[in-house]
Design a protein around this motif. Structure first.
Motif, PDB file in Angstrom:
ATOM      1  N   TYR A   1      11.909  56.200 -48.937  1.00 18.58           N
ATOM      2  CA  TYR A   1      13.423  55.942 -49.874  1.00 18.58           C
ATOM      3  C   TYR A   1      13.593  56.500 -50.887  1.00 18.58           C
ATOM      4  CZ  TYR A   1      14.370  52.092 -46.046  1.00 18.58           C
ATOM      5  OH  TYR A   1      14.775  51.219 -45.327  1.00 18.58           O
ATOM      6  N   ASP A   2      14.751  57.285 -51.208  1.00 12.08           N
ATOM      7  CA  ASP A   2      14.392  57.394 -53.068  1.00 12.08           C
ATOM      8  C   ASP A   2      15.165  56.503 -53.223  1.00 12.08           C
ATOM      9  OD1 ASP A   2      14.477  60.386 -51.416  1.00 12.08           O
ATOM     10  OD2 ASP A   2      16.202  60.861 -51.827  1.00 12.08           O
ATOM     11  N   TYR A   3      14.759  56.276 -54.439  1.00 13.99           N
ATOM     12  CA  TYR A   3      15.229  55.200 -55.635  1.00 13.99           C
ATOM     13  C   TYR A   3      15.859  56.248 -56.728  1.00 13.99           C
ATOM     14  CZ  TYR A   3      12.393  51.993 -52.790  1.00 13.99           C
ATOM     15  OH  TYR A   3      11.578  51.197 -51.533  1.00 13.99           O
ATOM     16  N   ARG A   4      16.583  55.010 -56.892  1.00 11.12           N
ATOM     17  CA  ARG A   4      17.405  55.428 -58.743  1.00 11.12           C
ATOM     18  C   ARG A   4      16.961  54.402 -59.221  1.00 11.12           C
ATOM     19  NH1 ARG A   4      21.757  52.963 -59.063  1.00 11.12           N
ATOM     20  NH2 ARG A   4      22.642  51.921 -57.266  1.00 11.12           N
ATOM     21  N   ILE A   5      16.579  54.869 -60.834  1.00 14.72           N
ATOM     22  CA  ILE A   5      16.594  53.132 -61.614  1.00 14.72           C
ATOM     23  C   ILE A   5      18.013  52.868 -61.975  1.00 14.72           C
ATOM     24  CG2 ILE A   5      15.874  53.406 -63.899  1.00 14.72           C
ATOM     25  CD1 ILE A   5      14.473  55.631 -63.873  1.00 14.72           C
ATOM     26  N   ASP A   6      18.126  51.633 -61.645  1.00 15.04           N
ATOM     27  CA  ASP A   6      19.268  50.486 -61.703  1.00 15.04           C
ATOM     28  C   ASP A   6      19.398  50.807 -63.201  1.00 15.04           C
ATOM     29  OD1 ASP A   6      21.503  49.386 -60.109  1.00 15.04           O
ATOM     30  OD2 ASP A   6      20.703  47.339 -61.674  1.00 15.04           O
ATOM     31  N   HIS A   7      18.557  49.571 -63.764  1.00 14.31           N
ATOM     32  CA  HIS A   7      18.204  49.481 -65.480  1.00 14.31           C
ATOM     33  C   HIS A   7      16.834  49.013 -65.665  1.00 14.31           C
ATOM     34  CE1 HIS A   7      18.996  45.424 -63.337  1.00 14.31           C
ATOM     35  NE2 HIS A   7      18.205  45.245 -64.638  1.00 14.31           N
ATOM     36  N   VAL A   8      16.824  48.510 -66.386  1.00 14.91           N
ATOM     37  CA  VAL A   8      15.756  48.696 -67.042  1.00 14.91           C
ATOM     38  C   VAL A   8      15.270  47.388 -68.011  1.00 14.91           C
ATOM     39  CG1 VAL A   8      13.374  49.067 -68.659  1.00 14.91           C
ATOM     40  CG2 VAL A   8      14.653  50.625 -68.069  1.00 14.91           C
TER      41      VAL A   8
ATOM     42  N   GLY B   1       9.391  42.152 -69.208  1.00 14.60           N
ATOM     43  CA  GLY B   1       9.300  42.311 -67.225  1.00 14.60           C
ATOM     44  C   GLY B   1       7.682  42.128 -67.181  1.00 14.60           C
ATOM     45  N   LEU B   2       7.204  42.557 -66.137  1.00 11.12           N
ATOM     46  CA  LEU B   2       5.384  42.172 -65.448  1.00 11.12           C
ATOM     47  C   LEU B   2       4.787  43.136 -66.650  1.00 11.12           C
ATOM     48  CD1 LEU B   2       6.353  44.496 -62.338  1.00 11.12           C
ATOM     49  CD2 LEU B   2       5.120  42.212 -62.633  1.00 11.12           C
ATOM     50  N   GLU B   3       4.227  41.892 -67.240  1.00 11.16           N
ATOM     51  CA  GLU B   3       3.152  42.044 -68.250  1.00 11.16           C
ATOM     52  C   GLU B   3       3.786  41.904 -69.600  1.00 11.16           C
ATOM     53  OE1 GLU B   3       0.063  45.686 -67.937  1.00 11.16           O
ATOM     54  OE2 GLU B   3      -0.812  43.851 -66.756  1.00 11.16           O
ATOM     55  N   GLY B   4       5.076  41.320 -69.279  1.00 10.55           N
ATOM     56  CA  GLY B   4       6.222  41.515 -70.726  1.00 10.55           C
ATOM     57  C   GLY B   4       6.206  42.826 -71.069  1.00 10.55           C
ATOM     58  N   SER B   5       5.960  43.889 -70.168  1.00 13.98           N
ATOM     59  CA  SER B   5       6.613  44.953 -70.608  1.00 13.98           C
ATOM     60  C   SER B   5       7.986  46.046 -69.869  1.00 13.98           C
ATOM     61  CB  SER B   5       5.463  46.150 -70.151  1.00 13.98           C
ATOM     62  OG  SER B   5       4.242  45.646 -70.670  1.00 13.98           O
ATOM     63  N   PRO B   6       8.419  47.342 -70.675  1.00 17.78           N
ATOM     64  CA  PRO B   6       9.781  47.052 -69.754  1.00 17.78           C
ATOM     65  C   PRO B   6       9.391  47.271 -68.449  1.00 17.78           C
ATOM     66  CG  PRO B   6       8.788  48.451 -72.310  1.00 17.78           C
ATOM     67  CD  PRO B   6       7.955  47.391 -71.558  1.00 17.78           C
ATOM     68  N   THR B   7       9.873  47.236 -66.966  1.00 18.45           N
ATOM     69  CA  THR B   7      10.024  47.061 -66.462  1.00 18.45           C
ATOM     70  C   THR B   7      11.158  47.501 -65.881  1.00 18.45           C
ATOM     71  OG1 THR B   7       8.624  44.865 -65.792  1.00 18.45           O
ATOM     72  CG2 THR B   7      10.091  46.551 -64.096  1.00 18.45           C
ATOM     73  N   TYR B   8      11.208  49.085 -65.030  1.00 18.43           N
ATOM     74  CA  TYR B   8      12.275  49.388 -64.028  1.00 18.43           C
ATOM     75  C   TYR B   8      12.334  49.206 -63.588  1.00 18.43           C
ATOM     76  CZ  TYR B   8      10.536  53.522 -66.447  1.00 18.43           C
ATOM     77  OH  TYR B   8       9.937  54.696 -67.440  1.00 18.43           O
ATOM     78  N   VAL B   9      13.659  48.496 -62.830  1.00 18.94           N
ATOM     79  CA  VAL B   9      14.583  48.365 -61.996  1.00 18.94           C
ATOM     80  C   VAL B   9      14.826  49.783 -60.762  1.00 18.94           C
ATOM     81  CG1 VAL B   9      16.288  46.634 -61.219  1.00 18.94           C
ATOM     82  CG2 VAL B   9      14.844  45.996 -62.909  1.00 18.94           C
ATOM     83  N   PHE B  10      14.305  49.678 -59.597  1.00 22.51           N
ATOM     84  CA  PHE B  10      14.801  50.862 -58.705  1.00 22.51           C
ATOM     85  C   PHE B  10      16.026  50.117 -57.667  1.00 22.51           C
ATOM     86  CE2 PHE B  10      10.227  51.634 -60.672  1.00 22.51           C
ATOM     87  CZ  PHE B  10      10.431  53.136 -60.906  1.00 22.51           C
ATOM     88  N   VAL B  11      16.864  50.904 -57.046  1.00 27.57           N
ATOM     89  CA  VAL B  11      17.133  50.048 -56.317  1.00 27.57           C
ATOM     90  C   VAL B  11      17.202  51.333 -54.739  1.00 27.57           C
ATOM     91  CG1 VAL B  11      19.625  50.143 -57.155  1.00 27.57           C
ATOM     92  CG2 VAL B  11      18.830  48.841 -54.761  1.00 27.57           C
ATOM     93  N   THR B  12      17.437  52.043 -53.696  1.00 21.56           N
ATOM     94  CA  THR B  12      17.870  52.613 -53.156  1.00 21.56           C
ATOM     95  C   THR B  12      19.297  52.454 -52.323  1.00 21.56           C
ATOM     96  OG1 THR B  12      17.480  54.111 -50.938  1.00 21.56           O
ATOM     97  CG2 THR B  12      16.733  51.515 -51.270  1.00 21.56           C
ATOM     98  N   ASP B  13      20.191  53.516 -52.339  1.00 22.36           N
ATOM     99  CA  ASP B  13      20.935  53.391 -51.983  1.00 22.36           C
ATOM    100  C   ASP B  13      21.230  54.089 -50.211  1.00 22.36           C
ATOM    101  OD1 ASP B  13      22.119  52.775 -54.413  1.00 22.36           O
ATOM    102  OD2 ASP B  13      22.431  54.361 -54.711  1.00 22.36           O
ATOM    103  N   ASP B  14      20.022  54.221 -50.066  1.00 23.43           N
ATOM    104  CA  ASP B  14      20.101  53.958 -48.567  1.00 23.43           C
ATOM    105  C   ASP B  14      20.214  53.171 -47.732  1.00 23.43           C
ATOM    106  OD1 ASP B  14      18.812  55.108 -45.433  1.00 23.43           O
ATOM    107  OD2 ASP B  14      17.387  56.178 -46.291  1.00 23.43           O
TER     108      ASP B  14
END
Length: 213
Positions: A105-112, A116-129
């Motif tokens: 899939y192609d993913y876009r970044i929905d938000h950050v 998150g993981l390890e207390g670090s900024p964590t990308y939230v990806f989603v596919t619109d497929d």
């Protein structure tokens, strides 16, 4: 509250990745010897010893499992590339251990998520497929690869990243009492490592993980 300011560097993601489960299950004598050394070091530390109560590899096998309630197939590899869709940020192909193509899939970044993981900024990806409507890989949480993939060529460690995935975002995150978005399961650390290097390079990751050097 989420953070959307974290810059995304696709170059650090591009290429082939393999599951950290390969490190855990490795039959290579050098890798197994490094795990034995790590286990002894953990057992010698009273604060960390509970991690190795049933074996250090068993501990990491549970924490870094690539299966989920929605997907019982172990994820062996990723191939990350440039997206075909102009609105997307990255393309990911998911492979099983036997190299069967599970989904792509192609993913876009929905938000950050700020922490998150390890207390670090964590990308939230989603596919619109539209084909991903029922896919367990529809939503993906991941931290940026560390170190940069270019670091290995300069004598650094192999790059790695942690991730979680699900069909529905609310399976992965929830709001705490203050309304901040947090992980439902902060102890799930499915992990991908750059698929390159030698057994000794993999040992360096294990040694760094347990502060053996």
């Amino acid at each position: 509250m989420t953070d959307t300011s974290t810059s995304f560097n696709l170059t650090d993601w591009l290429g082939d990745w393999e599951s950290f489960e390969h490190y855990i299950d490795a039959e290579d004598e050098t890798v197994r010897g490094t795990w034995d050394e790590a286990e002894q070091a953990v057992l010698a530390n009273p604060q960390m010893a509970p991690m190795a109560a049933n074996g250090i590899r068993k501990f990491w096998a549970m924490a870094c499992s690539t299966t989920s309630p929605e997907n019982i197939i172990h994820i062996g590899y990723w191939t990350v590339g440039e997206p075909n869709n102009a609105d997307a940020d990255v393309s990911i192909t998911w492979y099983a251990e036997d190299n069967t193509n599970l989904d792509a899939y192609d993913y876009r970044i929905d938000h950050v998520i700020a922490h998150g993981l390890e207390g670090s900024p964590t990308y939230v990806f989603v596919t619109d497929d539209s084909h991903a409507e029922d896919s367990p890989f529809r939503w993906l949480l991941a931290i940026a690869p560390l170190p940069s993939r270019t670091a290995f060529a300069e004598g650094g460690l192999l790059s790695h990243l942690h991730f979680q995935y699900a069909n529905d975002l609310h399976t992965l995150v929830e709001a705490d009492g203050s309304g901040t978005e947090v992980l439902r399961n902060p102890r799930w650390y499915a992990t991908m490592c750059a698929d390159e290097g030698t057994a000794e390079d993999r040992c360096r990751i294990i040694r760094a993980l347990h502060h053996l050097d």
